[in-house]
Design a protein around this motif. Sequence first.
Motif, PDB file in Angstrom:
ATOM      1  N   MET A 188       0.834  -1.187   0.000  1.00 10.50           N
ATOM      2  CA  MET A 188       0.000   0.000   0.000  1.00 10.50           C
ATOM      3  C   MET A 188       0.871   1.240   0.000  1.00 10.50           C
ATOM      4  O   MET A 188       0.427   2.307  -0.372  1.00 10.50           O
ATOM      5  CB  MET A 188      -0.899  -0.017   1.252  1.00 10.50           C
ATOM      6  CG  MET A 188      -1.845   1.170   1.362  1.00 10.50           C
ATOM      7  SD  MET A 188      -1.016   2.626   1.992  1.00 10.50           S
ATOM      8  CE  MET A 188      -2.255   3.835   1.897  1.00 10.50           C
ATOM      9  N   ALA A 189       2.111   1.131   0.413  1.00  8.92           N
ATOM     10  CA  ALA A 189       2.959   2.304   0.592  1.00  8.92           C
ATOM     11  C   ALA A 189       3.018   3.134  -0.677  1.00  8.92           C
ATOM     12  O   ALA A 189       3.194   2.623  -1.771  1.00  8.92           O
ATOM     13  CB  ALA A 189       4.365   1.881   0.998  1.00  8.92           C
ATOM     14  N   TYR A 190       2.855   4.432  -0.500  1.00  6.58           N
ATOM     15  CA  TYR A 190       2.941   5.378  -1.600  1.00  6.58           C
ATOM     16  C   TYR A 190       4.195   6.205  -1.424  1.00  6.58           C
ATOM     17  O   TYR A 190       4.453   6.726  -0.341  1.00  6.58           O
ATOM     18  CB  TYR A 190       1.726   6.316  -1.602  1.00  6.58           C
ATOM     19  CG  TYR A 190       0.420   5.628  -1.865  1.00  6.58           C
ATOM     20  CD1 TYR A 190       0.031   5.331  -3.159  1.00  6.58           C
ATOM     21  CD2 TYR A 190      -0.423   5.279  -0.817  1.00  6.58           C
ATOM     22  CE1 TYR A 190      -1.176   4.696  -3.414  1.00  6.58           C
ATOM     23  CE2 TYR A 190      -1.625   4.649  -1.058  1.00  6.58           C
ATOM     24  CZ  TYR A 190      -2.004   4.353  -2.354  1.00  6.58           C
ATOM     25  OH  TYR A 190      -3.190   3.728  -2.592  1.00  6.58           O
ATOM     26  N   ASP A 191       4.979   6.347  -2.486  1.00  8.21           N
ATOM     27  CA  ASP A 191       6.135   7.224  -2.456  1.00  8.21           C
ATOM     28  C   ASP A 191       5.654   8.666  -2.516  1.00  8.21           C
ATOM     29  O   ASP A 191       4.745   8.991  -3.271  1.00  8.21           O
ATOM     30  CB  ASP A 191       7.029   6.986  -3.671  1.00  8.21           C
ATOM     31  CG  ASP A 191       7.774   5.669  -3.623  1.00  8.21           C
ATOM     32  OD1 ASP A 191       8.332   5.301  -4.671  1.00  8.21           O
ATOM     33  OD2 ASP A 191       7.808   5.014  -2.570  1.00  8.21           O
ATOM     34  N   ILE A 192       6.282   9.524  -1.756  1.00 11.87           N
ATOM     35  CA  ILE A 192       6.048  10.960  -1.849  1.00 11.87           C
ATOM     36  C   ILE A 192       7.296  11.524  -2.512  1.00 11.87           C
ATOM     37  O   ILE A 192       8.402  11.381  -1.986  1.00 11.87           O
ATOM     38  CB  ILE A 192       5.838  11.601  -0.468  1.00 11.87           C
ATOM     39  CG1 ILE A 192       4.635  10.961   0.234  1.00 11.87           C
ATOM     40  CG2 ILE A 192       5.656  13.111  -0.609  1.00 11.87           C
ATOM     41  CD1 ILE A 192       4.484  11.379   1.686  1.00 11.87           C
ATOM     42  N   VAL A 193       7.120  12.105  -3.681  1.00 12.08           N
ATOM     43  CA  VAL A 193       8.253  12.605  -4.448  1.00 12.08           C
ATOM     44  C   VAL A 193       8.097  14.096  -4.749  1.00 12.08           C
ATOM     45  O   VAL A 193       7.000  14.641  -4.700  1.00 12.08           O
ATOM     46  CB  VAL A 193       8.442  11.830  -5.771  1.00 12.08           C
ATOM     47  CG1 VAL A 193       8.730  10.360  -5.506  1.00 12.08           C
ATOM     48  CG2 VAL A 193       7.226  11.986  -6.663  1.00 12.08           C
TER      49      VAL A 193
END
Length: 133
Positions: free
Chosen positions: A21-26
């Motif tokens: 589920m982890a979403y990268d924040i870029v």
Amino acid sequence: MTSQKRFVTCLTNKRNGNSTMAYDIVVPRLGWSMDEGIFVEWLFEPGDFISKGSNLFVIEGDKAAEEIESFDEGFLVIPDEAPKPGDTVSVGQLVGFLIAEGETAPEYAPTEEQSLTTPQPINDVQSASSADN
């Protein structure tokens, strides 16, 4: 300096063949010519729940400081190695994660090859392939 809102798209990741589920924040590109900016601040604390549309952090580009919004939701994870206020950040650089309750954040790898690639001119591609022959 004016402040504007921008959206950052965080995509579902597949790490080591496993869906998470982890979403990268870029860091998003704030303008066509932007390659880097200054990380100003996080607008939430680690562990806070981030709702879709929440402002996550502020980036200062060439013309303005802009609040970056999220299209995703989850609990904010800011790795110890993540950029600090005043640090120069590159477009596409990983700065944090949104995770589900009880989930462990993926390993933070800011030097990992980003999904952004520079197109290669056709002449260079032809030269490279003829050099291989």
